[in-house]
Motif scaffolding. Structure first.
Motif, short mmCIF file in Angstrom:
data_model
loop_
_atom_site.label_atom_id
_atom_site.label_comp_id
_atom_site.label_asym_id
_atom_site.label_seq_id
_atom_site.Cartn_x
_atom_site.Cartn_y
_atom_site.Cartn_z
N UNK A 1 4.18 10.18 5.05
CA UNK A 1 5.03 9.02 4.78
C UNK A 1 5.99 9.32 3.62
N UNK A 2 7.18 8.71 3.69
CA UNK A 2 8.22 8.98 2.70
C UNK A 2 7.79 8.64 1.28
N UNK A 3 7.17 7.44 1.12
CA UNK A 3 6.82 7.01 -0.24
C UNK A 3 5.73 7.89 -0.84
N UNK A 4 4.71 8.17 -0.06
CA UNK A 4 3.60 9.00 -0.54
C UNK A 4 4.11 10.41 -0.89
N UNK A 5 4.96 10.96 -0.04
CA UNK A 5 5.52 12.29 -0.28
C UNK A 5 6.33 12.30 -1.57
N UNK B 1 0.83 -1.21 0.00
CA UNK B 1 0.00 0.00 0.00
C UNK B 1 0.87 1.26 0.00
N UNK B 2 0.31 2.33 -0.54
CA UNK B 2 1.03 3.61 -0.57
C UNK B 2 0.78 4.34 0.75
N UNK B 3 1.84 4.82 1.37
CA UNK B 3 1.71 5.47 2.67
C UNK B 3 1.35 4.45 3.74
N UNK B 4 0.75 4.93 4.83
CA UNK B 4 0.38 4.01 5.91
C UNK B 4 -1.12 3.83 6.04
N UNK B 5 -1.90 4.86 5.64
CA UNK B 5 -3.34 4.83 5.90
C UNK B 5 -4.14 4.27 4.73
N UNK B 6 -5.13 3.44 5.05
CA UNK B 6 -6.06 2.91 4.05
C UNK B 6 -7.45 3.09 4.63
N UNK B 7 -8.24 3.97 4.05
CA UNK B 7 -9.55 4.29 4.59
C UNK B 7 -9.81 5.75 4.26
N UNK B 8 -11.04 6.18 4.32
CA UNK B 8 -11.39 7.50 3.77
C UNK B 8 -10.92 8.64 4.66
N UNK B 9 -11.50 8.73 5.88
CA UNK B 9 -11.08 9.76 6.81
C UNK B 9 -9.58 9.62 7.15
#
Ligand code: URA
Ligand code: CA
Length: 433
Positions: free
Chosen positions: A265-269, A242-250
């Motif tokens: 997160x480093x990858x998302x940034x 997954x990209x970043x750490x969060x998976x979910x809308x809010x």
């Protein structure tokens, strides 16, 4: 022209003319060509393929089947970005304010869609009061004033694609590169962009599982864009975790806010900086990629990108205070830690299965009619390459249901912990122009 002859020609591997392709698209859209002939034709394309010119003609015929949005009242080069879809992909909410802060107008038409989490629209609706029903005049005015607006799908865009996509779904003809490329590009072109930056995902959480297929799809889409006069480029990016750490809308809105504060997160940034640099460059606001990247880093550091996010939220009816207090966003009732069952390194995190675990919590829709729970999802604490100790938390499940056995079991099974250290996957692959 007779459809049976067009089918036979493609079945035999010949090249179709613009007239023949248009005859099919018009006839199928208005109902004079039946499903059985369209099905046979799609299967012929599936096996015989289409060259770049045919793909360009198919795309334009689908664009012409419906409305084409006119963004000419918006000053500047309108750059759109499209991702072929992945797990935890929050880039749109970050890139919008980021490139808008650099002066590139972002006039985004967005959808809800199916999947592990909602689409960009669902994520934005996690913000109380936020609405996406703008009139065309309001939409254009907001983009001219703020450089950023997001509107729901309106009008009759690419009806040919809607009808064909449904037929492909039940005739085993979805995974054909010419059909996918023309489907995606027809929607982007109809939405009025002058330039398109494509993020083509690769890996087990992506539509295209191998790098080779992802590159082929990217080449097709770039060629279509160039063929119809829309400046198009593509970046291949990793979706094996997954990209970043969060998976979910809010949860993803919170992650987007952190990223705009420079604390993401480093990858998302990094992905946002790479895609954003291309958008600023094709948008004519920088002369080189390095210069574009410098501008993006500056609008993060000085807070102006975050400021635009707040103004954009306010302009569309939402509470801008969330950018400083994310506890105002929907919160799940239960938080459950998932612990490592061994000591070692994370070697694999199968993104598609992790996405399913989020969907089972209610974060995404399996069918169009499903309701989604904007508060729930998964926050990873580790990524591939990280060291873990037995008993350490590797992920936190945010749920509104007490029984999360199934999602927890999926995470335990599809996050691999092994003794041998592996390097994180390469985030950015080939760039195709
Ligand atoms: N997404 C689309 O919009 N069309 C396809 O054909 C596949 C994915
Ligand atoms: Ca994410």
């Amino acid at each position: 022209l007779r459809m049976v002859d067009v089918i036979e020609k493609k079945r035999n591997g010949e090249i179709l003319t613009q007239e023949e392709i248009r005859f099919f698209v018009e006839g199928y859209t208005n109902g004079t060509i039946p499903d059985y002939q369209a099905s046979a034709f799609l299967m012929a394309i599936y096996f015989q393929g289409m060259n770049a010119e045919e793909q360009g003609n198919l795309t334009l015929s689908m664009v012409e089947s419906g409305d084409r949005i006119d963004l000419s009242a918006i000053a500047g080069i309108k750059v759109d970005k499209h991702s072929t879809g992945g797990v935890g992909d929050t880039t749109t909410i970050i890139l919008g304010p980021l490139v808008a802060a650099c002066g590139v107008p972002v006039a985004k038409m967005s959808g809800r869609g199916l999947g592990h989490t909602g689409g960009t629209l669902d994520k934005l609706e996690a913000i109380e009061g936020f609405h996406i029903e703008l009139t065309n005049e309001e939409f254009i005015k907001q983009v001219n004033d703020l450089k950023l607006a997001v509107i729901g799908q309106s009008g009759n865009l690419t009806p040919a694609d809607k009808k064909l996509y449904s037929l492909r779904d039940v005739t085993a003809t979805v995974d054909s590169i010419p059909l996918i490329a023309s489907s995606i590009m027809s929607k982007k072109i109809a939405a009025g962009a002058n330039a398109i930056v494509l993020d083509v995902k690769t890996g087990n959480g992506a539509f295209m599982k191998t790098e080779e297929d992802s590159i082929a799809l990217a080449h097709s889409m770039v060629a279509i864009g160039q063929n119809v006069g829309v400046n198009t480029m593509a970046i291949i990016s990793d979706m094996s975790q997954p990209l970043g750490y969060a998976i979910g809308n809010s949860l993803e809105v919170i992650e987007a806010i952190q990223t705009l504060k420079g604390e993401g997160p480093k990858d998302l940034t990094e992905l946002c900086l790479v895609l954003g640099s291309q958008m600023v460059l094709v948008g004519g606001k920088a002369k080189t990629l390095e210069e574009a990247r410098g501008q993006l880093e500056k609008v993060i550091a000085d807070g102006s990108a975050l400021e635009i996010l707040g103004q954009f939220i306010e302009a569309q009816g939402g509470n801008p205070a969330i950018i400083h207090d994310t506890s105002l966003l929907p919160q799940a009732a239960f938080k459950t830690e998932v612990k490592a069952t061994a000591t070692g390194y994370i070697t694999k995190m199968e993104a598609d299965d992790i996405g399913i675990a989020a969907m089972l919590l209610g974060a995404g829709r399996a069918t169009k009619e499903d309701a989604i729970d904007l508060a729930v999802g998964i926050v990873l604490e580790k990524k591939i390459g990280d060291a873990v100790e037995i008993g350490e938390t590797i992920a936190v499940i945010h749920s509104n249901i007490e029984d999360i056995t199934q999602s927890k079991a999926i995470l335990q099974k599809h996050i691999f912990i092994e003794e041998k250290h592996v390097e994180p996957p390469r985030l950015i692959g080939k760039i195709i122009t």
